[in-house]
Design a protein around this motif. Sequence first.
Motif, PDB file in Angstrom:
ATOM      1  N   HIS A   1       0.763  -1.280   0.087  1.00 20.34           N
ATOM      2  CA  HIS A   1      -0.058   0.020   0.007  1.00 20.34           C
ATOM      3  C   HIS A   1       0.775   1.063  -0.002  1.00 20.34           C
ATOM      4  N   SER A   2       2.127   1.229   0.255  1.00 24.43           N
ATOM      5  CA  SER A   2       2.857   2.305   0.340  1.00 24.43           C
ATOM      6  C   SER A   2       3.761   2.470  -0.775  1.00 24.43           C
ATOM      7  N   TYR A   3       3.882   3.483  -1.436  1.00 30.72           N
ATOM      8  CA  TYR A   3       4.636   3.749  -2.645  1.00 30.72           C
ATOM      9  C   TYR A   3       6.089   3.180  -2.756  1.00 30.72           C
TER      10      TYR A   3
ATOM     11  N   ASN B   1      -5.861  -0.630  -6.379  1.00 27.28           N
ATOM     12  CA  ASN B   1      -4.425  -0.077  -6.672  1.00 27.28           C
ATOM     13  C   ASN B   1      -4.037  -0.739  -7.736  1.00 27.28           C
TER      14      ASN B   1
ATOM     15  N   ASN C   1      -5.300   4.486  -9.722  1.00 28.29           N
ATOM     16  CA  ASN C   1      -4.483   4.031  -8.251  1.00 28.29           C
ATOM     17  C   ASN C   1      -4.568   4.839  -6.982  1.00 28.29           C
ATOM     18  N   THR C   2      -5.354   4.604  -5.937  1.00 31.04           N
ATOM     19  CA  THR C   2      -5.802   5.423  -4.781  1.00 31.04           C
ATOM     20  C   THR C   2      -4.272   6.073  -4.491  1.00 31.04           C
ATOM     21  N   THR C   3      -3.174   5.736  -4.651  1.00 32.39           N
ATOM     22  CA  THR C   3      -2.158   6.253  -4.006  1.00 32.39           C
ATOM     23  C   THR C   3      -1.535   7.051  -5.094  1.00 32.39           C
ATOM     24  N   SER C   4      -2.051   7.472  -6.417  1.00 36.98           N
ATOM     25  CA  SER C   4      -1.259   8.072  -7.267  1.00 36.98           C
ATOM     26  C   SER C   4      -2.011   9.795  -7.349  1.00 36.98           C
TER      27      SER C   4
END
Lengths: 274, 168
Positions: free
Chosen positions: A32-34, A118, A162-165
């Motif tokens: 979950h972390s980039y 993701n 992607n929810t982290t983008s």
Amino acid sequence: MQQIINFIIRFKNFLLFLFLFCIALTFTILSHSYHTSKFINSANFFTGGFYKSFHHISRYMNLNSQNDLLAEENRALRDLLYNTESLDDSTYIDTASYKNDYRVYSAQVIKNSYSITNNILTLNKGKKDSIQQDLGVISSKGIIGIIEKTSANYSSVLSILNTTSRISAQLKKTNHFGTLVWEGVSPEYIKLIDIPKIAPVQPGDTIITSGRSSIFPKGIQIGIVNDFKLDQTENYYEVQVKLFNDMTDLEHVYIIENLHTEEIKSLQRESADE
Amino acid sequence: MNSILSVHTVRFIILILLQVLILNHINFLGYINPYIYILFIALYPIKNNRITIIFLSFLLGMIIDIFQDSGGIHAGASVFIAYARPVFLKFAFGTMFEHQILKFNTIEFSSKLTYFTLLTFTHHFVLFTLEIFSFSKIILILEKTLFSSIFTILLSIILTIIFSKKIK
């Protein structure tokens, strides 16, 4: 000691379950972390090769639509080519400064993904083709994502779905800019947040990349405004953008390298230090 | 014993191939996919050691995870249902399970449906909780769990019906 061993033997099923579940949980949190999922990704030798061989079969299925796309793009490029020539006749262009800003590589998507929260894509170009981390990826219609990791022959792409983008984008008609985020719901829509309330947003406006991040050049098309509303603080707009790209149907993509990234970054670093 | 072993090895490999090459790309209505690989865990013989099945489920989930770039969500969910399986078995089959005479080829349709439903819903709930990883989106989690579960249960019932005739 005897009792400890007895305890372990009695609860061995539960302990094994707990142990394996914790491993799985760790991998999940890491992913979950980039930039931290080190070896659980599909750009490695085994799964990359596997997807590649299956891709050889599946690409025949959509040859027609991909040919149409390429033909359409050839036409657009030819248009551009002829327009530049006619410009050359009448105006002077400083070729030394503008031709060498960006380098473009072409690649093929060998694994697409858009249904989980993701999403990560795999491309068939890697370090051997001088692809590095943090290069931008676009298709003929719009942006796709940013290179996350590379192996010798493959690279993985952090998709815009992607929810982290986080990608910087702006309105085409004015220079008000905001951040693109995805909420994990539909692969057709993406959200543009932090647009100032003063910006004249209208449904149907075009959204383009802002060129502030030094990853994408300015002016790559993203989508059109579908709907917009004020966010909770009532100072910024939350804009729903309909993507030009059909993220569910990707084949030929282009990787963009900004040749001045190092220069820009070192300049920013120096300024920040002072 | 050898033939049982080979049947399960073949099933393990075929289910992984089916999952990563075809079923992960269905995306019905945008996001609904069946996760049929849990059939391996559901149909694993009951008399065997529990350690083996917990370990095998972890391996199965991990392989799916590597292909899907999803960290450890499938591994976590698979290990969870492998560990909780006796509870579901006891609920669905009652005394038949306690007397250790249960065979998956000969059970009634209704209890088989109960068993698959319990197993699938638990698996999908753990899976999507780990995937989305935020309790503020509980509605999205439940929605995905419900729709994907219906799809998975339908497919697993059809598959078991098709293949059980061959064994007889």
